[in-house]
Write a protein that holds these residues in place. Structure first.
Motif, mmCIF file in Angstrom:
data_model
loop_
_atom_site.group_PDB
_atom_site.id
_atom_site.type_symbol
_atom_site.label_atom_id
_atom_site.label_comp_id
_atom_site.label_asym_id
_atom_site.label_seq_id
_atom_site.Cartn_x
_atom_site.Cartn_y
_atom_site.Cartn_z
ATOM 1 N N VAL A 1 -15.068 -54.416 57.757
ATOM 2 C CA VAL A 1 -14.285 -53.189 57.678
ATOM 3 C C VAL A 1 -12.890 -53.490 58.219
ATOM 4 O O VAL A 1 -12.740 -54.039 59.315
ATOM 5 C CB VAL A 1 -14.943 -52.058 58.494
ATOM 6 C CG1 VAL A 1 -14.160 -50.756 58.334
ATOM 7 C CG2 VAL A 1 -16.393 -51.862 58.067
ATOM 8 N N ARG A 2 -11.867 -53.090 57.442
ATOM 9 C CA ARG A 2 -10.486 -53.365 57.831
ATOM 10 C C ARG A 2 -9.627 -52.164 57.480
ATOM 11 O O ARG A 2 -9.740 -51.607 56.388
ATOM 12 C CB ARG A 2 -9.995 -54.611 57.106
ATOM 13 C CG ARG A 2 -8.547 -55.001 57.369
ATOM 14 C CD ARG A 2 -8.307 -56.387 56.791
ATOM 15 N NE ARG A 2 -6.891 -56.722 56.736
ATOM 16 C CZ ARG A 2 -6.169 -56.767 55.606
ATOM 17 N NH1 ARG A 2 -6.757 -56.505 54.444
ATOM 18 N NH2 ARG A 2 -4.896 -57.073 55.643
ATOM 19 N N VAL A 3 -8.800 -51.749 58.389
ATOM 20 C CA VAL A 3 -7.863 -50.671 58.121
ATOM 21 C C VAL A 3 -6.458 -51.204 58.380
ATOM 22 O O VAL A 3 -6.211 -51.896 59.371
ATOM 23 C CB VAL A 3 -8.170 -49.411 58.967
ATOM 24 C CG1 VAL A 3 -8.037 -49.682 60.450
ATOM 25 C CG2 VAL A 3 -7.287 -48.243 58.553
ATOM 26 N N THR A 4 -5.547 -50.945 57.445
ATOM 27 C CA THR A 4 -4.170 -51.441 57.537
ATOM 28 C C THR A 4 -3.196 -50.268 57.485
ATOM 29 O O THR A 4 -3.567 -49.131 57.168
ATOM 30 C CB THR A 4 -3.872 -52.414 56.377
ATOM 31 O OG1 THR A 4 -4.056 -51.721 55.132
ATOM 32 C CG2 THR A 4 -4.798 -53.618 56.419
ATOM 33 N N GLY A 5 -1.949 -50.557 57.785
ATOM 34 C CA GLY A 5 -0.913 -49.536 57.709
ATOM 35 C C GLY A 5 -1.004 -48.489 58.786
ATOM 36 O O GLY A 5 -0.592 -47.337 58.582
ATOM 37 N N LEU A 6 -1.522 -48.857 59.955
ATOM 38 C CA LEU A 6 -1.638 -47.896 61.045
ATOM 39 C C LEU A 6 -0.283 -47.664 61.690
ATOM 40 O O LEU A 6 0.547 -48.582 61.779
ATOM 41 C CB LEU A 6 -2.647 -48.409 62.082
ATOM 42 C CG LEU A 6 -4.091 -48.521 61.572
ATOM 43 C CD1 LEU A 6 -4.961 -49.235 62.586
ATOM 44 C CD2 LEU A 6 -4.660 -47.141 61.253
ATOM 45 N N PRO A 7 -0.040 -46.470 62.156
ATOM 46 C CA PRO A 7 1.287 -46.144 62.695
ATOM 47 C C PRO A 7 1.548 -46.852 64.020
ATOM 48 O O PRO A 7 0.623 -47.172 64.766
ATOM 49 C CB PRO A 7 1.231 -44.625 62.879
ATOM 50 C CG PRO A 7 -0.224 -44.328 63.036
ATOM 51 C CD PRO A 7 -0.938 -45.305 62.156
ATOM 52 N N ARG B 1 -15.509 -49.013 68.517
ATOM 53 C CA ARG B 1 -14.057 -48.935 68.714
ATOM 54 C C ARG B 1 -13.462 -50.329 68.576
ATOM 55 O O ARG B 1 -13.978 -51.305 69.126
ATOM 56 C CB ARG B 1 -13.732 -48.345 70.080
ATOM 57 C CG ARG B 1 -14.083 -46.861 70.179
ATOM 58 C CD ARG B 1 -13.327 -46.171 71.294
ATOM 59 N NE ARG B 1 -13.470 -44.721 71.216
ATOM 60 C CZ ARG B 1 -12.693 -43.868 71.856
ATOM 61 N NH1 ARG B 1 -11.708 -44.309 72.637
ATOM 62 N NH2 ARG B 1 -12.861 -42.564 71.739
ATOM 63 N N VAL B 2 -12.342 -50.385 67.843
ATOM 64 C CA VAL B 2 -11.734 -51.675 67.514
ATOM 65 C C VAL B 2 -10.253 -51.619 67.889
ATOM 66 O O VAL B 2 -9.563 -50.639 67.587
ATOM 67 C CB VAL B 2 -11.899 -51.990 66.013
ATOM 68 C CG1 VAL B 2 -11.289 -53.348 65.679
ATOM 69 C CG2 VAL B 2 -13.371 -51.950 65.628
ATOM 70 N N ALA B 3 -9.775 -52.662 68.533
ATOM 71 C CA ALA B 3 -8.373 -52.724 68.939
ATOM 72 C C ALA B 3 -7.474 -52.910 67.728
ATOM 73 O O ALA B 3 -7.824 -53.596 66.759
ATOM 74 C CB ALA B 3 -8.163 -53.858 69.932
ATOM 75 N N VAL B 4 -6.304 -52.288 67.788
ATOM 76 C CA VAL B 4 -5.302 -52.400 66.731
ATOM 77 C C VAL B 4 -4.302 -53.489 67.118
ATOM 78 O O VAL B 4 -3.791 -53.521 68.245
ATOM 79 C CB VAL B 4 -4.570 -51.060 66.527
ATOM 80 C CG1 VAL B 4 -3.437 -51.218 65.509
ATOM 81 C CG2 VAL B 4 -5.556 -49.990 66.076
ATOM 82 N N MET C 1 -0.451 -46.701 67.810
ATOM 83 C CA MET C 1 -1.912 -46.581 67.779
ATOM 84 C C MET C 1 -2.515 -47.892 68.260
ATOM 85 O O MET C 1 -2.268 -48.952 67.681
ATOM 86 C CB MET C 1 -2.415 -46.235 66.381
ATOM 87 C CG MET C 1 -3.920 -46.013 66.329
ATOM 88 S SD MET C 1 -4.515 -45.444 64.711
ATOM 89 C CE MET C 1 -3.943 -43.743 64.751
ATOM 90 N N THR C 2 -3.296 -47.845 69.316
ATOM 91 C CA THR C 2 -3.851 -49.062 69.924
ATOM 92 C C THR C 2 -5.332 -49.275 69.611
ATOM 93 O O THR C 2 -5.857 -50.357 69.865
ATOM 94 C CB THR C 2 -3.687 -49.006 71.455
ATOM 95 O OG1 THR C 2 -4.385 -47.864 71.956
ATOM 96 C CG2 THR C 2 -2.210 -48.919 71.829
ATOM 97 N N GLU C 3 -5.979 -48.261 69.058
ATOM 98 C CA GLU C 3 -7.429 -48.353 68.866
ATOM 99 C C GLU C 3 -7.834 -47.419 67.733
ATOM 100 O O GLU C 3 -7.253 -46.345 67.550
ATOM 101 C CB GLU C 3 -8.136 -47.959 70.166
ATOM 102 C CG GLU C 3 -9.613 -48.243 70.221
ATOM 103 C CD GLU C 3 -10.189 -47.914 71.591
ATOM 104 O OE1 GLU C 3 -10.797 -48.804 72.212
ATOM 105 O OE2 GLU C 3 -10.028 -46.753 72.030
ATOM 106 N N VAL C 4 -8.828 -47.835 66.967
ATOM 107 C CA VAL C 4 -9.427 -46.962 65.961
ATOM 108 C C VAL C 4 -10.939 -46.999 66.139
ATOM 109 O O VAL C 4 -11.493 -47.918 66.770
ATOM 110 C CB VAL C 4 -9.067 -47.384 64.521
ATOM 111 C CG1 VAL C 4 -7.583 -47.265 64.271
ATOM 112 C CG2 VAL C 4 -9.578 -48.782 64.230
#
Length: 642
Positions: free
Chosen positions: A41-47, A161-164, A50-53
């Motif tokens: 699982v990967r999320v990109t384009g975070l503002p 929880r995953v670090a950004v 934001m340090t964690e999702v």
């Protein structure tokens, strides 16, 4: 195949063969890839900032969480979906990691307390509409969420929880099964989990089920007892048993076995029945030593290591507390017990001399003989000494000792008959001259209360006031008594036990169906009570053992017909997690729960596999094969074709 879900604010669509991804912000994008047993699982384009999702993982196995009040569509009384129950069985089908939590969502108007997996972690906490449960209370596959008043569980999912880093967050999760499907979402961290916190969502589709046309088990149907078929079925049985292993990171049963696979809920169940692990140990060890066609595919060292892991897990449950009433006895099992949440997490823990003797006979003594590890023998001898001590206190040792009440229960059932299995195994390994007398005392006292003139055993004896419940003609229950009679003969060489075994066996020979199976109650039609898949596998082995004593061709024919039914009814899919199991649908599918649901049991597979080994030995010795017979049809019309 793509399964879509629409969101009003969705700005982007990313699709692959098995994953649909949606974003709900203008900047963030969620990417999900599944490969075999890995989910990335990967999320990109975070503002910026934001340090964690949070990644939320929703398994389809929890789309409709099973519970203690469910009834099956196969139940003659009719099936229904229970909205409220005291015990819920959510599934964890990802490998648990230290930072993971589970979230359970109930109706808003809930009150009281709950326990999570109370058999292992009996403390309770306040029940709320949204629970966050730490990884230290979770186990692989079936979990048990108990409440002190019936409640409605609406959702269950895992959170990590995953670090950004530089506007991206990524994590790879290990799946417990390649047949995983569900939903993955990414969230801005929030206690409320508001819709506006959702960064993206992906739907992971199940892979199309593989056709069974090329499956060796399917291709062998109707071919009788040819060696190639026996080997293929034995390999499938071993692999099914391997998938049953409890690999939870933080439970006392880790290394042992889940006892059931549930084809309706698609989950492994019940790691907490220690007594039943023994026959699987014996099957693994004997296959490792005697079947090179299997060990060419599954190394003998792997089979022996697996057997030892089960044995080591079971030895953790032998009580070492001198002076205690059950010192030296082994925890048999835990069982749900409504109204006991505050006292012991909703479960009762039972010690049983009979069950422990069964376990050591099939498991600990064979491990001692295979490995030379004397600690297994020492543990078995401690149990034999406890048996002799308790024989001095009771005419018949009660079936169960309840830990929470610190008291013996008021009954023994005919299944206690299998106790001599353990004593006979120790005697064969040591020649200890005290053991035949202990075994004869054990069996003779049971015979006084259970033996009936027709050769069958009563079902239950209650001590105070004295009461005997007549035989229910339950195939499996009579089989446990039969096992004890054969073991008592092996131990003492007293012909009366063999003669009683022959007399009991005559009822089963007469009641066997044309396809080799027996009904759950052997004198009742299978269309009403279902087929006893556990009893059929057990009696196949018992008839092989009895034939070794009597050389009666009727006993060998019964053994082979039962073995043929098992061969014909091994599951070949499409549920690959349950491949090779033997499905049963009866009032006791799960023995104490999941009545009429399709389940496969570990000791059914173990007895079936041990019967295969007996047949292979006969064929190696030159015994002629019977003509292959294709069973007329599946006898129990309520049971699905596996």
């Amino acid at each position: 195949m793509i399964r879509a879900k629409r969101f009003p604010d969705a700005l982007r669509l990313l699709a692959s063969a098995s994953v649909l991804a949606l974003t709900v912000t203008a900047s963030a994008a969620l990417h999900v890839a599944k490969q075999d047993v890995q989910l990335t699982v990967r999320v990109t384009g975070l503002p910026p900032g934001m340090t964690e999702v949070e990644f939320h993982i929703f398994s389809d196995r929890n789309a409709s969480v099973s519970n203690s009040a469910d009834t099956s569509v196969h139940d003659p009384a009719g099936g229904r979906r229970a909205e409220r129950a005291a015990f819920w069985y959510p599934v964890v089908d990802l490998a648990l990691e230290p930072d993971m939590t589970a979230h359970a969502r109930f109706d808003d108007a809930v009150s009281g307390r709950y326990a999570m997996n109370g058999m292992f972690f009996p403390s309770t906490a306040p029940l709320a509409s949204q629970l966050v449960i730490g990884r230290d209370r979770l186990i692989n596959w079936e979990n048990n969420l108990a409440t002190d008043t019936p409640a409605a569980l609406r959702a269950f999912y895992l959170v990590a929880r995953v670090a950004v880093k530089e506007g991206e967050a990524q994590r790879t999760f290990a799946l417990l099964s390649a047949e995983w499907s569900g939903r993955v979402s990414a969230h801005a961290p929030s206690r409320a989990h508001r819709p506006e916190d959702v960064l993206g969502e992906a739907i992971v589709l199940a892979e199309p089920p593989a056709s069974s046309a090329g499956d060796p088990l399917e291709n062998f149907r109707g071919t009788g007892l040819i060696r190639a078929r026996l080997i293929a079925s034995l390999e499938a049985t071993i692999r099914f048993t391997q998938r049953l292993q409890d690999k939870s990171p933080n439970t006392p049963t880790a290394g042992g076995l889940n006892i059931f696979y549930d084809y309706a809920a698609k989950t492994h169940r019940r790691p907490s029945w220690i007594w039943a692990w023994g026959p699987s140990i014996k099957l693994l060890l004997d296959t490792a030593s005697h079947v090179p066609e299997v060990t060419a595919k599954i190394p003998a060292t792997e089979l022996r290591d697996f057997a030892r892991a089960i044995g080591e897990a079971s030895r953790r449950f032998q009580l070492d507390q001198p002076g205690h009433p059950v010192d030296g006895v082994v925890t048999s099992r835990w069982r749900e017990s409504e109204g006991t949440l505050a006292r012991n997490g909703g479960f009762e823990q039972f010690y049983s001399v009979a069950d422990a003797l069964f376990l050591i006979g099939w498991g600990w003594v064979p491990l001692y003989r295979e490995t030379g590890d004397k600690s297994y023998l020492a543990a078995a001898l401690r149990l034999a000494a406890a048996t002799r001590r308790l024989q001095g206190q009771f005419e018949i040792i009660p079936m169960d000792y309840a830990k929470s009440a610190e008291a013996w229960k008021n009954y023994t059932i005919n299944e206690a008959g299998f106790g001599p299995e353990g004593l006979a195994a120790i005697y064969a390994a040591t020649g200890d001259s005290a053991l035949p007398a202990i075994g004869a005392t054990y069996m003779d006292r049971l015979l006084k209360r259970f033996q009936q003139d027709n050769g069958l055993w009563a079902r239950r004896f209650e001590f105070s006031p004295e009461r005997t419940v007549p035989s229910q003609r339950m195939t499996r229950g009579e089989g446990w008594a039969m096992e004890g009679l054969i073991a008592a003969y092996d131990l003492t060489r007293d012909g009366k036990y063999r003669d009683l075994a022959v007399k009991m066996a005559s009822h089963l020979v007469a009641a066997q169906h044309a396809d080799g199976s027996w009904s759950y109650e052997f004198d009742q039609p299978s269309a009403t009570v279902g087929i006893s898949e556990k009893g059929t596998a057990l009696w196949s082995l018992l008839f092989y053992r009895l034939h070794a004593l009597t050389r009666d061709p009727a006993h060998l024919q019964a053994a082979r017909r039962a073995l043929t039914w098992c061969l014909e009814n091994q599951s070949t899919g499409p549920d690959r997690e349950g491949h090779g199991g033997i499905i049963g649908i009866t009032f006791q599918s799960g023995v104490t729960y999941r009545a009429w649901f399709p389940l496969a049991c570990s000791y059914t597979s173990a007895f079936f596999g041990l019967s295969v080994l007996e047949e292979l030995k006969l064929q190696t010795a030159g015994a002629p094969l019977p003509q292959p017979v294709i069973p007329p049809c599946f006898s129990n019309q309520q049971m699905p074709r596996p």
